[in-house]
Design an enzyme around this catalytic site. Structure first.
Site, PDB file in Angstrom:
ATOM      1  N   GLY A   1      37.921  57.059  54.170  1.00 48.29           N
ATOM      2  CA  GLY A   1      37.734  58.053  55.021  1.00 48.29           C
ATOM      3  C   GLY A   1      37.160  58.491  56.138  1.00 48.29           C
ATOM      4  O   GLY A   1      37.423  59.332  56.793  1.00 48.29           O
TER       5      GLY A   1
ATOM      6  N   HIS B   1      27.583  62.161  56.674  1.00 51.32           N
ATOM      7  CA  HIS B   1      27.120  61.049  56.045  1.00 51.32           C
ATOM      8  C   HIS B   1      27.122  60.034  56.561  1.00 51.32           C
ATOM      9  O   HIS B   1      26.578  59.443  56.800  1.00 51.32           O
ATOM     10  CB  HIS B   1      28.622  60.796  54.489  1.00 51.32           C
ATOM     11  CG  HIS B   1      28.606  59.433  53.806  1.00 51.32           C
ATOM     12  ND1 HIS B   1      27.641  58.906  52.826  1.00 51.32           N
ATOM     13  CD2 HIS B   1      29.093  58.242  54.603  1.00 51.32           C
ATOM     14  CE1 HIS B   1      27.910  58.368  52.455  1.00 51.32           C
ATOM     15  NE2 HIS B   1      28.941  57.065  53.670  1.00 51.32           N
ATOM     16  N   GLU B   2      28.312  59.661  57.502  1.00 53.78           N
ATOM     17  CA  GLU B   2      28.342  59.133  58.691  1.00 53.78           C
ATOM     18  C   GLU B   2      27.114  59.244  59.724  1.00 53.78           C
ATOM     19  O   GLU B   2      27.383  58.092  60.234  1.00 53.78           O
ATOM     20  CB  GLU B   2      30.038  58.878  59.267  1.00 53.78           C
ATOM     21  CG  GLU B   2      31.250  59.089  58.393  1.00 53.78           C
ATOM     22  CD  GLU B   2      30.871  57.823  57.568  1.00 53.78           C
ATOM     23  OE1 GLU B   2      30.190  56.738  57.771  1.00 53.78           O
ATOM     24  OE2 GLU B   2      31.755  57.652  56.299  1.00 53.78           O
TER      25      GLU B   2
ATOM     26  N   HIS C   1      24.707  57.287  58.465  1.00 51.62           N
ATOM     27  CA  HIS C   1      23.852  55.612  58.395  1.00 51.62           C
ATOM     28  C   HIS C   1      23.322  55.203  59.510  1.00 51.62           C
ATOM     29  O   HIS C   1      23.494  54.085  60.061  1.00 51.62           O
ATOM     30  CB  HIS C   1      25.976  55.549  58.432  1.00 51.62           C
ATOM     31  CG  HIS C   1      26.426  55.306  57.149  1.00 51.62           C
ATOM     32  ND1 HIS C   1      25.739  54.171  56.143  1.00 51.62           N
ATOM     33  CD2 HIS C   1      27.735  55.546  56.249  1.00 51.62           C
ATOM     34  CE1 HIS C   1      26.715  53.936  55.528  1.00 51.62           C
ATOM     35  NE2 HIS C   1      27.660  54.645  55.049  1.00 51.62           N
TER      36      HIS C   1
ATOM     37  N   MET D   1      34.807  55.929  59.131  1.00 55.36           N
ATOM     38  CA  MET D   1      33.900  54.741  59.626  1.00 55.36           C
ATOM     39  C   MET D   1      32.795  54.865  60.240  1.00 55.36           C
ATOM     40  O   MET D   1      32.825  56.068  60.965  1.00 55.36           O
ATOM     41  CB  MET D   1      34.710  53.263  59.507  1.00 55.36           C
ATOM     42  CG  MET D   1      33.562  52.448  59.923  1.00 55.36           C
ATOM     43  SD  MET D   1      32.609  51.554  58.840  1.00 55.36           S
ATOM     44  CE  MET D   1      31.740  50.959  59.946  1.00 55.36           C
ATOM     45  N   GLU D   2      31.262  54.630  59.684  1.00 54.04           N
ATOM     46  CA  GLU D   2      30.247  54.896  60.563  1.00 54.04           C
ATOM     47  C   GLU D   2      29.778  53.649  62.034  1.00 54.04           C
ATOM     48  O   GLU D   2      28.360  53.757  62.463  1.00 54.04           O
ATOM     49  CB  GLU D   2      28.879  54.565  59.386  1.00 54.04           C
ATOM     50  CG  GLU D   2      28.108  53.418  59.299  1.00 54.04           C
ATOM     51  CD  GLU D   2      29.224  52.915  58.006  1.00 54.04           C
ATOM     52  OE1 GLU D   2      28.371  51.969  57.390  1.00 54.04           O
ATOM     53  OE2 GLU D   2      29.965  53.384  57.615  1.00 54.04           O
ATOM     54  N   ASN D   3      30.774  53.496  62.481  1.00 53.83           N
ATOM     55  CA  ASN D   3      31.065  52.599  64.182  1.00 53.83           C
ATOM     56  C   ASN D   3      29.500  52.857  64.826  1.00 53.83           C
ATOM     57  O   ASN D   3      29.857  53.717  64.659  1.00 53.83           O
ATOM     58  CB  ASN D   3      32.080  51.895  64.605  1.00 53.83           C
ATOM     59  CG  ASN D   3      32.716  51.685  63.677  1.00 53.83           C
ATOM     60  OD1 ASN D   3      32.542  50.871  62.718  1.00 53.83           O
ATOM     61  ND2 ASN D   3      33.877  52.770  63.494  1.00 53.83           N
TER      62      ASN D   3
END
Length: 879
Positions: free
Chosen positions: A265, A301-302, A305, A267-269
């Site tokens: 969905g 959400h991301e 993180h 990505m929290e890079n």
């Protein structure tokens, strides 16, 4: 692609700290479609007194050179195989430079560095970084990254990576460069790179300490007008995290990039989030209410993180729920604080019961911190995410909001900049509140869904009420016998008028409220309340205070009473779900014995009372009217017969529709007003109730109703109402359906995300020709099996959301899925392993279907060159 040999099992108990640390890491990318050269320079130091070799992870790489302290190594001075590069006789400290070459254009697995719509993009979680360069690709190796990108300026004018931009310029020959520096130590799975011809929207946010943060969302030019909601959601998330948890963003810039080809969905890079485009773009014409709320939640959400996952990360992949479960809990709270808390709780539990409880009952059942795995990609599961969030929520229930915040504060104080374990989180919660939570560890170590059997004894003479609870947990692959859990049980007692009674336990001086959280710690435990003047009706597991299955011998009339009177919104909804499930079971039993169907009057009356109650908000009514799904019923009734389940569920829905037709038509008419589209809670609730009323009425299928549905489709001014009407027509055979499906395609054929809805609709139809249509759509010009969104929309929707046709008695649904899994296995094992999961629970079905499902699993297992991702799922399913 992996070879045929069995994948290796990795065990938590075998964890060993790395022999080397990396003090600083410099990456230089010379970006080309087929021949990207990566130069990686790292400052290594030994962490112990051993003289072990340095063993680096690397896959699908062309090794150009290896240098230590500036000296080029001969091939005889290192060892390379398919998965590692090993170097021996290294000093205590040294600089290592590795040059590799990769082919992003042909990377169809979408891991590591690949191209999406002509742009470069990365996905490194969990183990994609090893497809970029040789490295200690594990989450407990954290270092400071500096990244230099060089690319063709015309093709790739935008060059992005983690951290802050420190330098950029032109190189000549039509190429340019950018240098990014991330001052915060991070593991390799958080590395990100994006290069492409992208446009952006820009905004800013001022933190609580007064720092200005630049906010960017990058996408292709034609989608730039659909990013407003995502940007607003990001700013709300940043503000909420400061107010709720005191957490402030730490870089000068925060970037989101939307891409079409993405396995996940989002990505929290660190500082550079890569998103699946479906979770960024929104406009009233193209996105539903659910899309809008999902975008807000995933953006949050991301972002969340940044602290729960990035600043404090996982020591190893067994601790995955430490970041994912915790962050899911945080995004759930974000949505609940911004919208309707009761409705959000209902939505989350509905999903948990439908999907995670099913996972707990499957061969892939595992604790939220598994003890072993073969392929880590297979453990991005509902258990790790959703059950993990429920475990975090239990801390909140046990400790209270203030106690939970104290635990979070201590966790960050102790572990900022570290890679830690679930024990560290538990210890912070316990120490901050000076409580013993040692028994709570079992939630991390034991798989399965605990079952609680509850009973009540009322003594009218002593005016005491005793609640007795027994807990158990079914055997799961990791262990047969389970130890008792620490379970917070939130309960209330109702009198004959439906009022909450004061709750005073034996030995207490006075009553303490009308809702209590009981600490249930034994295999069997009783709690006695005093001064209870009449026999009460218990309201158990309020707000779903623990992820358990609770059994209490409620009669149908008692459940109907709770539906109408319980002060706990969740339990009021749950009483309706229990009443419906009880009815489904009775009707399935009647069908089995050839008896006629019928519904009790009290059930119809309870649903009618709820529907017309002016005190209830529309969103709650909509949730309460949504009955358990066919998948829910299949998990509750074994061995399952999907055809029979479909028949009895349709009977109940049709009976209710006919009995409540006048009320449903009035509810629909009152809310069917063409107003400007708003995404506030009241507007969303109004549309939800209107459209669920329409879905009930659609089951009557007379000419007037079909015309009503068709009229909504033709005149809707937003995608929520358009899709709701089309969803009803989708199950009605006739010209209106065919014309509407053709019209929808004609309107939206240039919008890939909207077409995903079109594919999914046809895949979930109950009409007889559905599988034939799905097979034809595989060859549609707009379907691309290499795009994960398209796979999920068509193949996934059919296998996971159409039990009637997927479980066709002749096995054609299973055979269809197997062919698709084997095709996906050749280029995208991650998606293939997700698609094979509907076959896992073959033991839950009646013998004919069970045998056909098993045969397809065996066919997959016997296929040469099966990926480790798919092999693990299939092997565990057949054990």
């Amino acid at each position: 692609m992996r070879t045929e040999q069995a994948p290796k099992t990795i065990y938590l108990k075998e964890y060993q700290a790395p022999d080397f640390a990396i003090e600083a890491f410099h990456l230089h990318f010379d970006l080309h479609e087929h021949n990207t050269q990566v130069t990686a320079t790292a400052q290594y130091s030994r962490t112990n007194n051993t003289q072990n070799d340095l063993v680096l992870n690397g896959e699908l790489l062309k090794l150009i050179s290896v240098s230590v302290n500036g000296q080029l190594l001969e091939a005889s001075q290192y060892t390379v195989d398919e998965e590692t590069l090993s170097i021996s006789n290294l000093p205590a400290q040294f600089e290592l430079t590795i040059v590799t070459q990769i082919d992003p254009k042909n990377n169809k697995a979408l891991e590591g560095l690949y191209q999406s719509s002509g742009n470069f993009c990365t996905q490194c979680e969990a183990q994609g970084f090893r497809k970029i360069t040789y490295y200690l690709d594990r989450p407990d190796v954290m270092t400071v990254f500096t990244t230099r990108l060089e690319a063709d300026q015309a093709k790739y004018p935008v060059l992005l990576s983690n951290g802050n931009l420190v330098e950029q310029g032109e190189l000549g020959n039509g190429r340019h460069f950018a240098v990014w520096h991330d001052p915060f130590r991070k593991p390799s799975y958080l590395f990100a790179l994006v290069a492409g011809n992208l446009q952006h929207v820009k905004d800013s946010f001022t933190t609580s300490s007064g720092r200005n943060v630049d906010l960017y969302i990058y996408t292709e030019a034609h989608n730039i007008d659909k990013c407003g909601h995502a940007m607003a959601s990001l700013k709300r998330a940043m503000k909420w995290d400061e107010e709720r948890f005191g957490l402030e963003y730490d870089l000068d810039i925060y970037m989101i990039v939307a891409v079409d080809d993405f396995n996940m969905g989002a990505m929290e890079n660190k500082g550079l989030n890569v998103f699946n485009s479906k979770l960024v773009f929104a406009s009233p014409e193209t996105a539903t209410d659910v899309d809008y709320l999902d975008i807000e939640a995933v953006i949050g959400h991301e972002y969340f993180h940044n602290w729960t996952g990035n600043r404090v990360t996982c020591r190893d992949w067994f601790q995955l729920s430490l970041k994912e479960g915790l962050t899911v809990f945080r995004d759930q709270e974000f949505t609940a604080d911004l919208h309707s808390r009761p409705v959000k709780r209902i939505e989350d539990v509905r999903g948990l019961r439908t999907f995670q409880f099913t996972e707990d009952a499957s061969p892939m059942a595992h604790p939220i911190r598994p003890a072993s795995y073969m392929e880590i990609n297979n453990f991005y599961t509902m258990t790790v995410y959703e059950k993990g969030a429920e475990v975090v929520r239990m801390y909140l229930t046990l400790l209270g909001r203030e106690g939970f915040r104290k635990g979070m504060d201590l966790y960050f104080k102790r572990h900022d900049g570290q890679a830690v374990t679930t024990e560290d989180f538990l210890a912070a919660m316990a120490d901050a509140n000076d409580v013993d939570l040692s028994q709570f560890q079992r939630w991390y170590d034991q798989a399965g869904t605990p079952v609680i059997e509850a009973s009540m004894d009322y003594d009218p003479k002593a005016k005491t009420c005793t609640l007795t609870f027994k807990q158990s947990c079914p055997p799961t692959p990791e262990t047969e016998h389970k130890q008792p859990y620490l379970i917070p049980l939130e309960i209330g007692l109702l009198d004959s008028q439906g009022r909450d009674l004061p709750l005073q336990l034996v030995g207490e001086d006075k009553a303490v409220g009308t809702t209590r959280v009981l600490r249930f710690t034994e295999a069997e435990q009783s709690f006695t309340f005093v001064n209870i003047a009449e026999k009460p009706l218990p309201s158990l597991l309020r707000n779903f205070s623990a992820p358990v299955k609770l059994s209490y011998p409620y009669s149908g009339e008692e459940l109907a009473f709770l539906m109408q009177h319980d002060s706990d919104a969740f339990n009021r909804w749950d009483a309706g779900q229990r009443l419906a499930m009880q009815t489904f079971k009775e009707l399935l039993e009647a069908k089995h014995h050839g008896l006629p169907f019928g519904l009790e009057h009290y059930m119809v009356h309870a649903f009618q009372t709820l529907l017309i109650d002016p005190a209830l908000d529309d969103a709650f009514k909509a949730e309460a009217l949504a009955l358990p799904s066919e998948t829910d019923i299949a998990e509750a009734v074994r061995p399952s017969d999907p055809q029979a389940i479909h028949e009895v569920r349709e009977f109940v829905l049709t009976h209710l529709a006919k009995a409540l037709r006048l009320d449903l038509e009035q509810v629909y008419s009152e809310r069917n007003t063409l107003t400007s589209y708003e995404i506030d809670s009241q507007s969303v609730g109004r549309r939800s109730l209107k459209n669920i009323a329409l879905s009930y009425l659609g089951r009557i299928q007379d000419e007037g109703i079909v015309a009503l549905v068709d009229e909504q489709y033709r005149h809707a001014n937003n995608m929520t109402d358009t899709l709701a009407a089309l969803s009803v027509l989708n199950h009605i055979e006739g010209e209106e359906r065919e014309l509407a499906i053709e019209d929808f395609y004609a309107r939206w054929k240039q919008n890939n995300l909207v077409l995903d809805k079109w594919f999914a609709l046809q895949a979930t139809s109950s009409l007889p020709d559905t599988l034939k249509r799905v097979e034809a759509l595989l060859n549609h010009e707009k379907f691309d099996i290499r795009n994960p969104n398209k796979v999920r929309a068509l193949i996934g929707a059919f296998a996971m959301r159409n039990p009637l046709h997927f479980h066709a008695f002749d096995g054609t649904g299973y055979e269809f899925l197997t062919r698709r899994v084997l095709e996906l296995n050749t280029f995208n094992p991650q998606i293939a392993s997700r698609m094979v999961r509907p076959l896992m629970n073959w033991r839950h079905y009646e013998p004919v279907r069970s045998g056909l499902m098993r045969a397809q699993l065996e066919r997959i297992q016997n296929t040469p060159n099966l990926s480790s991702d798919v092999s693990e799922i299939v092997t565990k399913s057949l054990v």
